[in-house]
Motif scaffolding. Structure first.
Motif, PDB file in Angstrom:
ATOM      1  N   VAL A 196       0.830  -1.203   0.000  1.00  0.00           N
ATOM      2  CA  VAL A 196       0.000   0.000   0.000  1.00  0.00           C
ATOM      3  C   VAL A 196       0.869   1.261   0.000  1.00  0.00           C
ATOM      4  O   VAL A 196       0.454   2.321   0.462  1.00  0.00           O
ATOM      5  CB  VAL A 196      -0.967   0.009   1.205  1.00  0.00           C
ATOM      6  N   MET A 197       2.071   1.122  -0.514  1.00  0.00           N
ATOM      7  CA  MET A 197       2.949   2.268  -0.714  1.00  0.00           C
ATOM      8  C   MET A 197       2.878   2.698  -2.181  1.00  0.00           C
ATOM      9  O   MET A 197       2.572   1.892  -3.057  1.00  0.00           O
ATOM     10  CB  MET A 197       4.403   1.906  -0.358  1.00  0.00           C
ATOM     11  N   PRO A 198       3.157   3.956  -2.469  1.00  0.00           N
ATOM     12  CA  PRO A 198       3.160   4.404  -3.874  1.00  0.00           C
ATOM     13  C   PRO A 198       4.327   3.799  -4.639  1.00  0.00           C
ATOM     14  O   PRO A 198       5.287   3.296  -4.046  1.00  0.00           O
ATOM     15  CB  PRO A 198       3.312   5.929  -3.741  1.00  0.00           C
ATOM     16  N   GLY A 368      -7.233  -0.992  -7.505  1.00  0.00           N
ATOM     17  CA  GLY A 368      -6.549  -2.267  -7.366  1.00  0.00           C
ATOM     18  C   GLY A 368      -5.591  -2.331  -6.187  1.00  0.00           C
ATOM     19  O   GLY A 368      -4.624  -3.100  -6.214  1.00  0.00           O
ATOM     20  N   ILE A 369      -5.844  -1.541  -5.153  1.00  0.00           N
ATOM     21  CA  ILE A 369      -4.968  -1.504  -3.975  1.00  0.00           C
ATOM     22  C   ILE A 369      -5.683  -2.177  -2.803  1.00  0.00           C
ATOM     23  O   ILE A 369      -6.813  -1.822  -2.465  1.00  0.00           O
ATOM     24  CB  ILE A 369      -4.605  -0.051  -3.605  1.00  0.00           C
ATOM     25  N   LYS A 370      -5.037  -3.143  -2.173  1.00  0.00           N
ATOM     26  CA  LYS A 370      -5.642  -3.863  -1.066  1.00  0.00           C
ATOM     27  C   LYS A 370      -5.848  -2.954   0.152  1.00  0.00           C
ATOM     28  O   LYS A 370      -5.224  -1.904   0.279  1.00  0.00           O
ATOM     29  CB  LYS A 370      -4.779  -5.066  -0.677  1.00  0.00           C
ATOM     30  N   THR A 371      -6.709  -3.419   1.063  1.00  0.00           N
ATOM     31  CA  THR A 371      -6.999  -2.678   2.287  1.00  0.00           C
ATOM     32  C   THR A 371      -5.998  -3.056   3.369  1.00  0.00           C
ATOM     33  O   THR A 371      -5.809  -4.244   3.656  1.00  0.00           O
ATOM     34  CB  THR A 371      -8.425  -2.992   2.779  1.00  0.00           C
ATOM     35  N   LEU A 437      -5.042  14.106   4.994  1.00  0.00           N
ATOM     36  CA  LEU A 437      -4.114  12.988   4.853  1.00  0.00           C
ATOM     37  C   LEU A 437      -4.090  12.446   3.427  1.00  0.00           C
ATOM     38  O   LEU A 437      -3.141  11.779   3.034  1.00  0.00           O
ATOM     39  CB  LEU A 437      -4.498  11.861   5.823  1.00  0.00           C
ATOM     40  N   ALA A 438      -5.154  12.741   2.676  1.00  0.00           N
ATOM     41  CA  ALA A 438      -5.212  12.264   1.288  1.00  0.00           C
ATOM     42  C   ALA A 438      -4.143  12.912   0.420  1.00  0.00           C
ATOM     43  O   ALA A 438      -3.829  12.416  -0.662  1.00  0.00           O
ATOM     44  CB  ALA A 438      -6.597  12.531   0.703  1.00  0.00           C
ATOM     45  N   TYR A 443      -0.542   5.287   0.409  1.00  0.00           N
ATOM     46  CA  TYR A 443      -1.922   4.841   0.280  1.00  0.00           C
ATOM     47  C   TYR A 443      -2.554   4.461   1.612  1.00  0.00           C
ATOM     48  O   TYR A 443      -3.774   4.521   1.764  1.00  0.00           O
ATOM     49  CB  TYR A 443      -1.998   3.665  -0.704  1.00  0.00           C
ATOM     50  N   ILE A 444      -1.753   4.066   2.584  1.00  0.00           N
ATOM     51  CA  ILE A 444      -2.304   3.772   3.912  1.00  0.00           C
ATOM     52  C   ILE A 444      -3.004   5.010   4.460  1.00  0.00           C
ATOM     53  O   ILE A 444      -4.135   4.946   4.957  1.00  0.00           O
ATOM     54  CB  ILE A 444      -1.184   3.327   4.876  1.00  0.00           C
ATOM     55  N   LEU A 445      -2.337   6.154   4.359  1.00  0.00           N
ATOM     56  CA  LEU A 445      -2.914   7.399   4.862  1.00  0.00           C
ATOM     57  C   LEU A 445      -4.088   7.853   4.006  1.00  0.00           C
ATOM     58  O   LEU A 445      -5.056   8.427   4.512  1.00  0.00           O
ATOM     59  CB  LEU A 445      -1.838   8.480   4.920  1.00  0.00           C
ATOM     60  N   LYS A 446      -4.012   7.609   2.707  1.00  0.00           N
ATOM     61  CA  LYS A 446      -5.135   7.951   1.832  1.00  0.00           C
ATOM     62  C   LYS A 446      -6.377   7.140   2.214  1.00  0.00           C
ATOM     63  O   LYS A 446      -7.497   7.663   2.216  1.00  0.00           O
ATOM     64  CB  LYS A 446      -4.774   7.677   0.375  1.00  0.00           C
TER      65      LYS A 446
END
Length: 494
Positions: A196-198, A368-371, A437-438, A443-446
């Motif tokens: 979940v990192m860019p 397509g990014i997991k939670t 945070l977005a 992506y964790i923070l998003k």
């Protein structure tokens, strides 16, 4: 007023940091603790400050002098603030009873932050209001009209809900069922923060190393056998036979202690380390039973398992239920009703379901990014605690209006009218704070930004003005069960 409140809360945050750093000098402190207290202090602090200032303005417009207006604020608003803060402090503070040190630190941080916020908003702010008087209302002062204390749109929503309660409840239940179904069918959890990192150059480089140099980031597991070389040899042979083991050897042999070092074919943050640990534990348990020895497992698979699954089982198996119980007990004592706290928890969980489904749709469905596995924990904990404020503000005013002689329908509409600006304003502040945070590339923070901000907006702009009035009207006298006859005298006419 707002500037003064923010200054007080800023000093509260600095004071909290001072106490935490003093704690860190004598004890270990998890680094995320200092970041997690900020949204709590400013989130609930702004809520409480707005509630006090708006009620003071309302009473001054009604014609009460400054002392009378402040007296009403202290007698009617401060108990609500203390009750809400107790729910937040004890709810989030329940993390302190965790057996995991880093979770304990976060719980202690929450307790310190909420305690100082209570001091700032329930003690310091009223005294500043006493000194400044109407100057806290600068620049509009008492020129504000009473209609400005209300929100016409929210009032119309509340009136619509009390006239069609069954329809409103049916619609909300249908949407919740759809959101929950989508959630259960589509949620895909990852415990690997890299996923979940860019796509930074560092992540691309790591992907290339793992793809083309398979031994670059293999993990290591350690199995310890006490006092039995035969058992250690049997365990070594069993471990070598697993397809995920690249190599295994006896790394240490001395004083009756045998340590097996096994290289496994997954990098140190991989989700697949959890099933690897479970497999190693089954092998170790079998050897322990067969030879009557003690076997311990360490290394990356063990760390991954206990850091994630261990805490999840503790949270979803105990801490979450404790937070809900704290909510129900404190609110039952304050409201002298058990139905209102039960309804509050149910509607907050409904908001959480909607926002979590939305977050999964956006990130998993569209991107397509997991939670990330901590997202539900963060969302549920914050909303069960901080989300209580908005409901408590409305219901406290509802009870006040009922005691003043209004019917349930009129009382809940008036409660939404008068608390509407406070609830929506506070919700917007909290939502925008988390929405910021977005802007992060992580992506964790998003995910946290979208989940918390959308949940707060849904809760304050949809659930509170529509669903809550509908349930209140439908329950009628059961709102105050089991002490309805002793607490509130309902008017004869509607």
């Amino acid at each position: 007023g707002p500037i003064m409140s923010l200054m007080i809360l800023g000093l509260t945050y600095i004071s909290s940091l001072g106490l935490l750093y003093n704690w860190a000098i004598h004890f270990k402190l998890y680094y995320l603790t200092v970041y997690m207290i900020a949204p709590i202090i400013f989130g609930i602090g702004v809520d409480y400050s707005m509630l006090m200032l708006s009620r003071y303005l309302e009473e001054r417009i009604k014609g009460h002098d400054r002392d009378e207006a402040l007296s009403i604020v202290l007698s009617r608003v401060r108990p609500t603030i203390l009750t809400s803060a107790s729910v937040v402090g004890l709810g989030l503070g329940s993390f302190a009873i965790s057996k995991y040190g880093y979770i304990q630190d976060i719980g202690i941080g929450f307790i310190i932050a909420v305690s100082l916020t209570i001091l700032a908003t329930a003690v310091v702010l009223p005294e500043i209001m006493r000194i400044l008087g109407d100057r806290v209302l600068w620049p509009m002062g008492l020129r504000a009209k009473s209609v400005e204390l209300r929100t016409a749109f929210l009032s119309r929503m509340a009136r619509f809900a009390v006239n069609r309660p069954k329809t409103i409840i049916a619609i909300f239940l249908a949407i919740t069922a759809l959101a929950l179904t989508y959630l259960l069918l589509n949620i895909s959890i990852t415990t690997d923060p890299v996923q979940v990192m860019p796509n930074t150059p560092a992540k691309v480089g790591l992907t290339l190393l793992i793809s083309y140099f398979r031994n670059y980031d293999y993990s290591t597991a350690y199995l310890v056998v006490y006092g039995n070389e035969t058992a250690a040899t049997a365990l070594l042979n069993a471990v070598k036979g697993q397809d995920y083991v690249i190599n295994a050897a006896l790394a240490y042999n001395g004083s009756g202690l045998y340590i097996i070092r096994a290289i496994v074919n997954q990098q140190s943050l991989s989700d697949k380390l959890i099933p690897i640990y479970i497999s190693l534990r089954e092998i170790a348990n079998e050897i322990a039973r067969e030879y009557g020895v003690k076997v311990l497992i360490g290394g990356s698979p063990s760390y991954k398992y206990y850091f994630v699954l261990g805490f999840e089982r503790e949270y979803y198996g105990f801490i979450l239920y404790l937070m809900i119980a704290i909510n129900i007990v404190i609110l039952s004592i304050y409201m002298r009703s058990i139905m209102i706290p039960l309804r509050l928890v149910a509607t907050v969980l409904m908001s959480i379901t909607w926002s979590l489904a939305l977050t999964i749709f956006v990130f998993q469905g569209l991107m397509g990014i997991k939670t990330y596995w901590l997202l539900p924990v963060i969302l549920i904990s914050l909303l069960l605690s901080v989300g209580t404020d908005y409901d408590l503000f409305i219901i406290s005013r509802f009870r006040e209006e009922v005691i003043n002689g209004f019917s349930d329908k009129e009382a809940i509409v008036r409660a939404v009218e008068f608390t509407g600006p406070v609830v929506t304003g506070a919700a917007l502040v909290l939502a925008m704070a988390f929405a910021s945070l977005a802007l992060s590339s992580i992506y964790i923070l998003k995910q946290v930004a979208l989940a918390v901000a959308s949940s707060v907006i849904i809760d304050s702009f949809i659930v509170r003005p529509l669903l809550v009035p509908a349930i209140i009207v439908l329950l009628g006298k059961w709102n105050w069960w089991p002490l309805s006859s002793k607490v509130i005298k309902h008017p004869v006419t509607d």
